[in-house]
Motif scaffolding. Structure first.
Motif, PDB file in Angstrom:
ATOM      1  N   PHE A 129       0.859  -1.186   0.000  1.00  0.00           N
ATOM      2  CA  PHE A 129       0.000   0.000   0.000  1.00  0.00           C
ATOM      3  C   PHE A 129       0.897   1.238   0.000  1.00  0.00           C
ATOM      4  N   ILE A 130       0.820   2.026  -1.051  1.00  0.00           N
ATOM      5  CA  ILE A 130       1.668   3.214  -1.191  1.00  0.00           C
ATOM      6  C   ILE A 130       0.831   4.465  -0.958  1.00  0.00           C
ATOM      7  N   PHE A 131       1.171   5.221   0.058  1.00  0.00           N
ATOM      8  CA  PHE A 131       0.535   6.507   0.337  1.00  0.00           C
ATOM      9  C   PHE A 131       1.553   7.582  -0.020  1.00  0.00           C
ATOM     10  N   GLN A 132       1.320   8.224  -1.139  1.00  0.00           N
ATOM     11  CA  GLN A 132       2.329   9.073  -1.767  1.00  0.00           C
ATOM     12  C   GLN A 132       2.124  10.551  -1.468  1.00  0.00           C
ATOM     13  N   PRO A 133       3.191  11.274  -1.180  1.00  0.00           N
ATOM     14  CA  PRO A 133       3.095  12.727  -1.029  1.00  0.00           C
ATOM     15  C   PRO A 133       3.247  13.434  -2.372  1.00  0.00           C
ATOM     16  N   ALA A 134       2.964  14.720  -2.384  1.00  0.00           N
ATOM     17  CA  ALA A 134       3.423  15.646  -3.426  1.00  0.00           C
ATOM     18  C   ALA A 134       3.039  15.261  -4.844  1.00  0.00           C
ATOM     19  N   GLU A 135       1.802  14.843  -5.051  1.00  0.00           N
ATOM     20  CA  GLU A 135       1.374  14.574  -6.428  1.00  0.00           C
ATOM     21  C   GLU A 135       1.172  15.857  -7.202  1.00  0.00           C
ATOM     22  N   GLU A 136       0.708  16.902  -6.520  1.00  0.00           N
ATOM     23  CA  GLU A 136       0.316  18.138  -7.188  1.00  0.00           C
ATOM     24  C   GLU A 136       1.527  18.969  -7.638  1.00  0.00           C
ATOM     25  N   GLY A 137       2.127  18.559  -8.744  1.00  0.00           N
ATOM     26  CA  GLY A 137       3.168  19.336  -9.369  1.00  0.00           C
ATOM     27  C   GLY A 137       4.565  19.181  -8.806  1.00  0.00           C
ATOM     28  N   ARG A 138       4.739  18.358  -7.766  1.00  0.00           N
ATOM     29  CA  ARG A 138       6.064  18.235  -7.149  1.00  0.00           C
ATOM     30  C   ARG A 138       6.651  16.835  -7.282  1.00  0.00           C
ATOM     31  N   ALA A 139       5.987  15.977  -8.050  1.00  0.00           N
ATOM     32  CA  ALA A 139       6.544  14.668  -8.420  1.00  0.00           C
ATOM     33  C   ALA A 139       6.935  13.804  -7.232  1.00  0.00           C
ATOM     34  N   GLY A 140       6.015  13.658  -6.293  1.00  0.00           N
ATOM     35  CA  GLY A 140       6.282  12.786  -5.155  1.00  0.00           C
ATOM     36  C   GLY A 140       6.499  11.343  -5.551  1.00  0.00           C
ATOM     37  N   ALA A 141       5.831  10.904  -6.612  1.00  0.00           N
ATOM     38  CA  ALA A 141       6.024   9.527  -7.083  1.00  0.00           C
ATOM     39  C   ALA A 141       7.469   9.319  -7.532  1.00  0.00           C
TER      40      ALA A 141
END
Length: 395
Positions: A129-141
């Motif tokens: 289960f991956i809970f990812q930060p910074a999707e909104e324009g900061r490329a957390g993935a």
């Protein structure tokens, strides 16, 4: 198999989790409290929890049986820099920040799936289960991947889900191939020679050059890109001068371009550079061009064939054949789950958030995630795990 009673029992908990996260939004790489909340819940459910990938990311694992197979499910956790205009009791308490894209709901649904799968592990293998930060324009993935996500958790496939307004509640939309567009931004600094507005012949006009550049950039899609390929180039900012009677030394142009093929992405970038250099040479000014100067560009979110076929089967099992759109128009919005899809085969699916009345649109200050769809999203995740990790699906 998880039954409807289990989902309904969990619905109230998920609604509370979702609204708590909504009330306390945190933006890119600052999801400290959100990550803590998620990690504590996962530990309560009995999962092994790892923190710190992508700075504030949370990864949890759940194993059952003796199969070495592993799949990943991903949700995003970050909010946006938007001042919320809703008035309900759980509206944002953080000035200038809100969950305007539904990441609060995505997180709650994946937590719900983790809880029920831990209680009734009807699968053989390991779920990550991956809970990812910074999707909104900061490329957390991308940051999680660079920090070793898939080295520490070597999964075979990765799956993502995003809510979508104006898809009916209980419905899904998915297709193989491009689902979300690439994203790139650019900044062009046109540098001329300042002069009095009454004596333009003594200067080199950066504003006139900027105006011609803006017009010329609009020909890229219409005259350079194959009409069969979708693309968009948009100018979003122009800044120049601060006086009525002075031609400024510099003009700044900012914008974005998006498309569904990496080859088209490259062509657009090259053409922007050619146009800027040509116009500036002709008008006697100079220019500096920066691509993605503040935020990284995103690749195309591309669904692989086999994994999409599995997602379709599962979505139909949840929503019925009439509730699954197999030919949605790909979205010109971007999604950094694309970085994970570059590393692993997988599928990104849209779940209906219902009508967008009262401006309930993504990235709108009146948006709110529809809590009705929480159990629907959980049902999809659980059926997906049980389908892939019960030897029903062979890749």
């Amino acid at each position: 198999m998880i039954d409807s009673y289990d989902l309904q029992q969990l619905h109230a908990d998920m609604r509370a989790w979702r609204q708590h996260i909504h009330q306390h939004p945190e933006t890119a790489y600052e999801e400290v409290e959100t990550a803590r909340f998620v990690a504590e819940k996962l530990k309560e459910f009995g999962l092994a929890v790892h923190r710190g990938l992508g700075k504030t990311g949370v990864v949890a694992t759940l194993s059952s049986g003796d199969s070495p197979r592993k799949i990943a499910l991903r949700a995003d956790m970050d909010a946006l820099f938007i001042e919320e205009k809703n008035t309900f009791s759980y509206k944002s308490e953080h000035h200038g920040k809100m969950h305007a894209c539904g990441h609060d709901g995505h997180t709650a649904m994946l937590l719900g799936a983790a809880k029920l799968l831990a209680e009734k592990p009807n699968f053989n293998g390991t779920v990550v289960f991956i809970f990812q930060p910074a999707e909104e324009g900061r490329a957390g993935a991308r940051q999680m991947i660079e920090d070793g996500l898939f080295e520490q958790f070597p999964v075979e496939q990765v799956f993502g889900m995003h809510n979508f307004p104006d898809i009916p509640v209980g419905h899904f939309a998915v297709r193989p191939g491009p689902m979300m567009a690439s994203f790139d931004c650019f900044e062009i600094r046109v540098k001329g020679r300042a002069t009095h507005a009454a004596m333009p012949h003594l200067g080199a006009d950066a504003v006139v050059a900027a105006a011609q550049i803006v017009n010329a950039l609009q020909t890229i899609v219409s005259r350079t890109i194959d009409p069969a390929d979708s693309a968009v180039v948009s100018i979003t900012q122009i800044h120049a001068g601060n006086a009525w009677n002075a031609i400024p030394e510099e003009a700044v142009i900012r914008g974005t371009f998006r498309c569904f093929k990496s080859s088209v992405q490259q062509i657009i970038g090259e053409k922007i550079r050619q146009i800027v250099e040509g116009v500036c040479t002709g008008l006697g000014v100079a220019a500096e061009i920066a691509f993605n100067p503040e935020n990284p560009g995103y690749p195309v979110a591309f669904n692989s064939e086999a994994e999409t076929a599995v997602a379709v089967k599962v979505a139909i099992a949840v929503a019925g054949a009439e509730g699954v759109n197999l030919q949605p128009t790909p979205c010109m919005g971007s999604e950094d789950f694309a970085f994970m899809l570059q590393q692993k085969p997988g599928c990104y699916i849209w779940i209906g958030n219902g009508a967008s009345h009262n401006s309930c649109l993504l990235h709108n200050p009146h948006y709110d995630f529809n809590d009705q769809i929480l159990p629907i999203g959980v049902a999809y995740w659980i059926r997906l795990v049980e389908s892939v990790l019960r030897d029903e699906i062979v890749f």
